[in-house]
Design an enzyme around this catalytic site. Structure first.
Site, PDB file in Angstrom:
ATOM      1  N   TYR A 176       0.775  -1.230  -0.028  1.00  0.00           N
ATOM      2  CA  TYR A 176      -0.081   0.110   0.154  1.00  0.00           C
ATOM      3  C   TYR A 176       0.745   1.050   0.244  1.00  0.00           C
ATOM      4  O   TYR A 176       1.858   1.539   0.901  1.00  0.00           O
ATOM      5  CB  TYR A 176      -0.833  -0.075   1.224  1.00  0.00           C
ATOM      6  CG  TYR A 176      -1.610   1.314   1.717  1.00  0.00           C
ATOM      7  CD1 TYR A 176      -1.553   1.787   3.050  1.00  0.00           C
ATOM      8  CD2 TYR A 176      -2.214   1.975   0.802  1.00  0.00           C
ATOM      9  CE1 TYR A 176      -1.997   2.869   3.391  1.00  0.00           C
ATOM     10  CE2 TYR A 176      -3.181   3.117   1.274  1.00  0.00           C
ATOM     11  CZ  TYR A 176      -2.950   3.550   2.282  1.00  0.00           C
ATOM     12  OH  TYR A 176      -3.614   4.627   2.799  1.00  0.00           O
ATOM     13  N   LYS A 210     -12.806  -0.233   5.473  1.00  0.00           N
ATOM     14  CA  LYS A 210     -12.936  -1.321   4.297  1.00  0.00           C
ATOM     15  C   LYS A 210     -14.134  -2.087   4.341  1.00  0.00           C
ATOM     16  O   LYS A 210     -15.060  -2.342   3.307  1.00  0.00           O
ATOM     17  CB  LYS A 210     -11.659  -1.880   3.911  1.00  0.00           C
ATOM     18  CG  LYS A 210     -10.423  -1.113   3.986  1.00  0.00           C
ATOM     19  CD  LYS A 210     -10.562  -0.155   2.803  1.00  0.00           C
ATOM     20  CE  LYS A 210      -9.240   0.583   3.038  1.00  0.00           C
ATOM     21  NZ  LYS A 210      -9.150   1.849   1.866  1.00  0.00           N
TER      22      LYS A 210
END
Lengths: 496, 470
Positions: B145, B272
């Site tokens: 990420y 998420k």
């Protein structure tokens, strides 16, 4: 079974294992004692009354009413749920435009409409706690120094230094001039720091002051702005108490000075404001901190850093709506000031009845109480801590000793008055008055016996009551009060 | 004298990377079905927009939570004043139980070991502050990420040393790669304090195998270092395989109360799984008392808004809601991912086989002019500016092989996804035809074969991964 503690320390960082978070200070000890025995009007009427927490509980009813009357400001109600998905999804670190605009607008109103703020310079943070740390990360590297007038908010030791590695050096203020900050004092501290080869990056101060409740006058503030400009160092003003001004006080924001002073005398790239809704509006739970800088690079950097402490979008939406409601805001500010003024008057008048005076102030959620005449030894901080223990133990009030704010003179205490209802305040005042008068009566009988003792004290001869009062405390010291140290057993905080 | 800190002038925040530049381009020209149908479609944002309706329905049925009431009484004042960094107890309890539910209730989470943070962004940074000195290093498997460069390094001064993973084995972590990374850190004179993995992986969308987690636990045990498992996507697993958390492995290895377990920390967030990034809800879970204690104090710099804690404690305490949600979320994610995968396949493009996350790791190596990162960037620019899709180039995720892209599928409507696939297919076909015209027939066959071969090779290597040991 496990690794020895020394090894364990090496596995974690120094930051995690040192006590630079400052939570071992007396400031928190009082909280811990309160947590064990909290006052409640009906359920625990003999418990400790919390007067160490600078909260503003006086106007939450106004906010609650507004929330009830404006269901569309919530993403959870029938009227507002259509906004749910957009808001729940919104994590842009610029924040909701409406929120920034509302904050800028409110900041202006809270300063009497004398200045306007640019929404593009409003940067979010995790409360003023987050804002102060962020501004340090932006302005200073580890080892750099910021000057700070003392007495100052105890948690600055954590917020400004802990993870940033920045050093703070106090500019001591004294009662000789009512703790007023002067440019001369700052200059002196600045020179001294430079002589020790320290890199001074700026000056940070809280205005209105915590713990003093006083405000800087326009001249001094202007001269401070000129001073930092000449020295090319930063000025950070934490204006978290901007709208807690009462009884005719006139708050001058550094924004006003930036506006009014000659452009040649101020380098705006050096001026930064920290703000929050935790005190003015009494919403510490919502974590609304603001960094407002006149320096574009700082705005840009602080905004990137705000990722580490954005305001919940749910909260942004609600406040965007609330703070854009001019009618509500104007009424709120007026009413808040009025209620604070009344509360302050009731409290300080009540203290006077017990011959206790406070520093003259007209802002903040607390009074800076002068208990020097009650110290066993006017020059000793140990005495101050002893007195503080008596106040917690016998008078059953949690107040904050001046030493926890790095005050250089023993005997001053910060007492909060806006975090309770009227009844509780009266109970607190009653306790103080009772305690003082009870001990005075005892002493009147034994005055002759203790003449020698009185003579040995630094009592003001013209005030026999004061000297007797001190004697009463001395009696308490001799009554086998525990020695200075942590009063409460391991608190939940330490066990965390 | 330098006026501002080095943090202001450095670019360690990583925001000059292409990952963020693509976003900027999107902001300038964002797609909108009606208002801007030719705008850029955002496929670079790992958001979960598929299940808001479930939460909205819940809100309608739960007016008390919605109206900041408890048992009919307003608790507005209590919430307005609540700033205890220990967090709302009922929220931490509900969060712990939700984390357990996601892991099939195979492991338990003790609420007192949870530290709340302002999103996992803040949780990860806080852990770094607790575990590493400036100049210490954490090993991270690539690709990773892009935000980690900012979250782990920027203000903490910590360093990241990559554990190189490659497509030859589906980007799995190998022992040799781990050792190599550790040695590399030593060569650079960096003290390794731990390993950080994201499981399920961002950007791969795959789950760590039990073998990999075992390897990691053994590794940190032998080196006496930490393991951070960022399990932010744990609730987005939609395949047949079960999610294996590091907590599962600790339990299975009987290491639950061991010294090693004190060096294993889990990061979580509701951004998420529940699609609530705006609410800034992150958490650190640690078995080390000192870490919990220090992190709790640090959370002062980014507490979760009390009104948000209250709302979510009510939401997550409703077990009927959570089980329905998790089920439905998985179903919808699976369908949507399939739509992306088949849409890409129709353009002759394959993805790394995955069953988690909000994105696919797409193989566009055959579309590169040359096997270089320059070519990758060129391709990326074409896709952003000509095809009008914002996707994330592998280089922004520190991938060591050019040609991979992360493409998100859960942050848009079905129609938008179809449009995106249509645009992409058109682009690939037009590029193919350009290639056909310019190349000789020999080269044409070679390039066709290359694409087919790479698919074949890919499928062969994939059989190494599936099925996994339980």
């Amino acid at each position: 079974m496990g690794l020895p503690a020394k090894n364990k320390g090496a596995i974690l960082s120094k930051i995690a294992t040192n006590d630079q978070h400052g939570e071992n200070s007396e400031y928190f000890d009082g909280w811990k004692a309160y947590d064990k025995d909290p006052f409640h009007l009906s359920r625990n009427p003999h418990g400790i009354i919390q007067m160490g927490l600078a909260e503003n509980q006086l106007c939450l009813d106004l906010i609650k009413d507004w929330v009830m009357e404006n269901p569309e400001a919530s993403i959870c109600t029938l009227e507002g749920v259509h906004q749910f998905s957009d808001i729940a999804n919104f994590q842009d670190y610029h924040g909701l435009k409406k929120f920034r605009q509302a904050i800028a607008h409110f900041m202006g109103k809270a300063r009497g409409g004398k200045v306007t703020f640019d929404p593009e310079r409003v940067v979010m943070s995790g409360g003023a706690t987050g804002a102060n740390e962020t501004i340090m990360f932006c302005l200073a590297d580890p080892g750099d120094v910021f000057l700070i007038p003392s007495p100052y908010y105890a948690a600055f030791d954590r917020d400004l230094r802990w993870r940033t590695g920045v050093e703070i050096i106090p500019v001591p203020c004294s009662s000789s001039n009512n703790f007023k900050l002067t440019v001369e004092a700052v200059d002196w501290a600045y020179k001294k720091a430079q002589e020790s080869n320290k890199k001074v990056k700026g000056l940070i101060l809280t205005n209105p002051s915590n713990p003093l409740g006083t405000m800087l006058d326009k001249d001094t503030l202007t001269n401070l702005v000129r001073f930092v400009t000449r020295k090319n160092i930063h000025l950070v003003v934490d204006e978290i108490y901007a709208a807690t001004v009462f009884a005719g006080g006139d708050f001058v924001s550094v924004a006003e000075v930036v506006n009014d002073v000659d452009i040649s005398e101020v380098n705006v790239d050096l001026i930064h404001i920290v703000y929050s809704l935790s005190k003015d509006m009494g919403l510490p739970g919502f974590r609304v901190g603001i960094v407002y800088s006149y320096n574009d690079s700082v705005v840009s950097c602080a905004r990137k850093m705000s990722s580490f402490g954005l305001v919940s979008s749910q909260t942004q939406l609600m406040l965007a709506s609330m703070l854009s409601d001019d009618r509500f805001v104007e009424n709120f500010l007026m009413e808040s000031s009025r209620r604070l003024g009344i509360r302050h008057k009731v409290f300080t008048t009540g203290l006077k009845k017990a011959d206790i005076s406070c520093l003259t102030s007209n802002a903040g959620l607390f009074a800076w109480m002068d208990l020097r005449h009650l110290l066993r030894d006017r020059n000793s901080f140990e005495s101050e801590i002893e007195l503080w223990h008596i106040i917690i133990d016998k008078v059953k009030l949690n107040v904050s000793p001046g030493s926890s704010f790095r005050c250089t003179e023993p005997g001053w205490f910060r007492v909060c008055f806006a975090n309770m209802d009227d009844d509780t305040l009266h109970v607190a005042l009653g306790r103080i008055q009772d305690f003082v008068s009870k001990n005075n009566n005892k002493i009147v009988e034994k005055a002759s016996e203790n003449d020698q003792v009185i003579q040995n004290n630094n009592a003001k001869k013209q005030n026999w009551r004061q000297s007797n009062l001190r004697l009463s405390f001395r009696r308490l010291y001799e009554d086998g009060l525990s020695s200075p140290g942590i009063m409460s057993p391991h608190s939940p905080l330490l066990r965390a | 004298m330098k006026q501002l800190s080095t943090k202001v002038t450095s670019n360690a925040h990583g925001q000059d990377s292409s990952y963020f530049l693509g976003w900027e381009e999107y902001e300038k020209n964002p797609y909108n079905e009606i208002k801007n149908p030719n705008g850029i479609i955002q496929m670079g944002l790992a958001e979960n927009q598929l299940c808001f309706d479930l939460i909205e329905t819940w809100l309608a049925k739960n007016p008390d939570a919605a109206g900041l009431k408890k048992d009919g009484q307003s608790i507005f004042k209590e919430l307005a004043l609540f700033q205890d960094y220990h967090g709302l107890p009922e929220f931490k309890k509900a969060l712990a139980e939700f984390m357990e539910e996601i892991r099939g209730n195979r492991v338990t989470f003790d609420p007192s070991k949870i530290v709340l943070a302002a999103g996992s962004t803040s949780a990860n940074e806080t852990l770094m502050f607790c575990l590493a000195e400036p100049g210490d290093a954490f090993l991270l498997p690539t690709p990773y990420y892009p935000g980690f460069d900012r979250d782990l390094k920027w203000r903490t001064g910590a360093e990241i040393v990559p554990i190189h993973c490659s497509s030859s084995n589906g980007f799995q972590i190998t022992e040799s790669a781990l050792q190599q990374a550790y040695q590399q850190a030593q060569k650079l004179d960096l003290k390794v304090k731990g390993v950080l993995v994201t499981n399920p992986s961002n950007p791969l969308g795959t789950m760590l195998t039990r073998r990999e987690i075992n390897l990691l636990v053994d590794f940190i045990s032998s080196k006496n270092i930490h393991l951070i498992s960022d399990e932010i996507y744990s609730g987005t697993v939609f395949g047949f395989e079960q999610f294996v958390s590091v907590m599962d492995v600790l339990k299975d290895k009987n290491l639950e109360n061991s010294e090693v377990s004190k060096r294993v920390h889990v990061v979580y967030s509701l951004s998420k799984d529940l699609g609530l990034p705006g609410f800034r809800v992150g958490a650190i879970y640690s078995n080390d008392e000192m870490v919990v204690s220090a992190a709790t104090k640090m959370s002062s710099f980014g507490l979760v808004s009390s009104q948000t804690q209250y709302l979510l404690s009510a939401l997550l305490s409703d077990k009927k809601f959570t089980s329905t949600y998790l089920n439905e979320n998985q179903k919808r994610l699976k369908i949507r991912q399939k739509q992306l995968v088949s849409g890409l396949e129709a353009a002759g493009v394959t993805c790394l086989k995955s069953n988690a996350g909000l994105f696919c790791w797409v193989d566009m190596r055959h579309l590169l002019d040359t096997n270089t990162f320059e070519a990758e960037l060129q391709l990326w620019k074409k896709i952003v500016y000509e095809v009008k899709l914002n996707i994330s180039p592998g280089s922004s995720c520190h991938c060591t092989e050019p040609g991979w892209f992360r493409v998100c599928f859960a942050n848009m409507s079905e129609d938008t996804l179809h449009l995106a696939m249509k645009r992409f297919k058109q682009y690939v076909e037009s590029t193919d035809s350009k290639r056909m015209i310019s190349k000789s027939s020999h080269e044409r066959i070679k390039s066709l074969r290359k694409r087919t071969v790479s698919n074949w090779v890919f499928r062969v290597s994939w059989t190494d991964r599936v099925p996994d040991e339980r």
